[in-house]
Design a protein around this motif. Structure first.
Motif: not given
Length: 542
Positions: A273-279
């Motif tokens: 979730r953190s990785a997708f939210s950063l993009f």
């Protein structure tokens, strides 16, 4: 801890694990911010149940199974009433990573740290190596650090060189540019030494900070996704942003085999979730994942994540059992669970082959079954099909009518199964997702099988049968008023004999288990009953 509901605890040597008993972890909404803290980050909420009944809810350390290593413990009721006063120790553990680490070209193996160059009286009798090169500093787990061996706190088993190369080849073949190594120091070192792709090591062992900078290593607890230093979390987010797209990132995780699957799954979902939210992508999809775990935990993992198991056997360098073996049951049980399409992961020959029907690589002895339409073997041996069970089973197992499944020839028959929900018995969900528990309804379950000892469900039936040898009347079938009169008369007698009963109970508990259980007739005679008013009575079956 005060037990609210009347609970029967059978102190028997022969009954170590009761059906429908165990411990589960509960992740409530906002648990990371609201849970009490120990030196290893937010504590986890555990639910302990016995015979399908919830007995306690408590917070405990997520990283240590041994209470001696981390004694932070508080019940949920106490935390709601009084709070938690030990959270100040969290700041101490967080400051440890922010201190500058002394680094030189001389390392002491005895003290497991760098020392000033030249001779030192303190390390004169120690094993010391000097003139360390920059290339050697990139291999700390291979050349310098000794493996931790405490299975209850932090046991380290390093990948063999063959398994490390295989994982690296899988990463390269799928055009991955950024690798998150969670508990994988060997893979991180291999990438840093031989490749141009980026990698970061997330591990709870703080000794790696002597060798890696904050951009290459973050002290991290994989069971509660806690970073021990705020700067480490910023470094991790910077690493994710440098990937330019989530598809370029892979998570390779090797948790302890005794670790809870639910906790690791929660951490993997949070990282994704953190990785997708950063993009700026709102997605519940999981990043490309390679999870190393024993094959017999396949069902637990598949209940949480959509991962499939590869037949590749992962070997470890310093594990006495999980080493490379050519055949038989002595082969390593560790496999790779991944969301990569299996047919694209090429397993090395001659120990593996490609099945045209299943469209995936399997072990050489994992033969295809036409009835199951699958290559069913999990441990690498050739399974045989059981016409009664309608599945393929391990070699040497025979169908048992009592157990209603295939079992080893010498086994103890047990028709009960622990699959599914322990509360309602349905196989479609687990206990924590049971609709009865969500609606705060309790299933009608008997707490004991003894015909001479029963427990009622209502407040009027909290009392149990009195010892038949004492000659007192049993209030089981009397009215409520009669029960109250009997209770008042019996309470006075109990007050007089409370000291004697407590002394006898203490003497009984202080006996050595060996001496008590030496007589088989004692195995089922002692029963300790905890009732609502915390009165402890000992009963003896006639």
């Amino acid at each position: 801890m005060v037990v609210k509901l009347a609970t029967v605890v059978m102190k028997q040597k022969t009954e170590k694990h009761l059906p429908g008993s165990g411990i589960e972890v509960r992740f409530n909404q906002g648990w990371f911010e609201t849970s009490p803290h120990c030196p290893h980050g937010p504590m986890l909420l555990f639910e302990k149940y016995m015979k399908c009944e919830l007995t306690s809810r408590y917070f405990a350390c997520s990283a240590n199974r041994d209470r001696k290593s981390c004694d932070y413990y508080i019940t949920e009721q106490e935390y709601k009433k009084k709070g938690f006063n030990k959270s100040s120790s969290l700041s101490v553990s967080s400051c440890e990573d922010s201190r500058p680490v002394f680094k030189s070209t001389t390392f002491c193996f005895t003290c497991q740290c760098f020392i000033p160059d030249g001779t030192s009286p303190k390390h004169k009798q120690h094993k010391v190596v000097g003139n360390i090169s920059e290339d050697d500093l990139k291999k700390p787990s291979t050349l310098f650090l000794s493996a931790l061996e405490n299975n209850k706190t932090c046991a380290q088993y390093f990948l063999s060189e063959k398994s490390t190369r295989f994982l690296y080849n899988v990463v390269i073949h799928h055009n991955i540019t950024h690798v998150i190594c969670i508990g994988m120091p060997r893979l991180h070192e291999y990438i840093q030494s031989t490749s141009n792709i980026s990698s970061i090591l997330l591990d709870i062992d703080d000794r790696y900070k002597m060798f890696w900078s904050n951009e290459k290593f973050c002290r991290f607890n994989m069971f509660n996704r806690h970073f021990f230093n705020p700067t480490s979390k910023l470094s991790f987010e910077k690493f994710l942003k440098s990937a330019e797209h989530p598809r370029n990132i892979v998570i390779v995780v090797d948790p302890p085999f005794g670790g809870l699957v639910d906790c690791v799954c929660e951490s993997l979902k949070w990282i994704s979730r953190s990785a997708f939210s950063l993009f700026d992508q709102n997605s519940t999809q999981l990043l490309t994942t390679l999870w190393l775990f024993p094959y017999f935990m396949e069902k637990r993992i598949k209940n949480q994540l959509q991962l499939t198991m590869l037949d590749y056997r992962v070997d470890y360098e310093n594990h006495r059992k999980f080493k490379e073996a050519k055949h038989g049951r002595y082969m390593s049980p560790v496999r790779i669970f991944t969301n990569i399409e299996n047919k694209t992961v090429r397993l090395p020959s001659p120990y593996y082959r490609f099945c045209e029907i299943c469209q995936r690589f399997v072990a050489k002895d994992n033969l295809h079954c036409k009835l199951c339409n699958d290559c069913p073997s999990k441990d690498g041996r050739t399974y045989r099909h059981c016409n009664v069970c309608q599945i393929c089973v391990k070699p040497g197992r025979e169908h048992c009518k009592t157990c209603d499944r295939c079992q080893p020839p010498l086994h103890t028959c047990n028709p009960h199964t622990t699959d599914g929900c322990h509360s309602c018995g349905e196989a479609t969900h687990k206990r924590k997702d049971c609709p009865l528990l969500l609606n705060h309804q309790k299933p009608e379950l008997s707490l004991t099988k003894s015909p001479n000892l029963t427990i009622g469900r209502s407040c009027e039936d909290k009392l149990t049968k009195i010892n038949s040898r004492s000659g007192k009347m049993c209030p089981e079938n009397l009215s409520t008023n009669a029960n109250q009169q009997i209770i008042s008369t019996q309470n006075s007698t109990n007050r007089k004999n409370s000291t004697t009963e407590n002394n006898k109970l203490l003497k009984f508990k202080s006996r050595k288990r060996k001496s008590f259980f030496s007589n088989p007739s004692h195995h089922k005679k002692k029963v300790i009953l905890l009732v609502k008013n915390s009165t402890v009575l000992s009963f003896t079956n006639p």
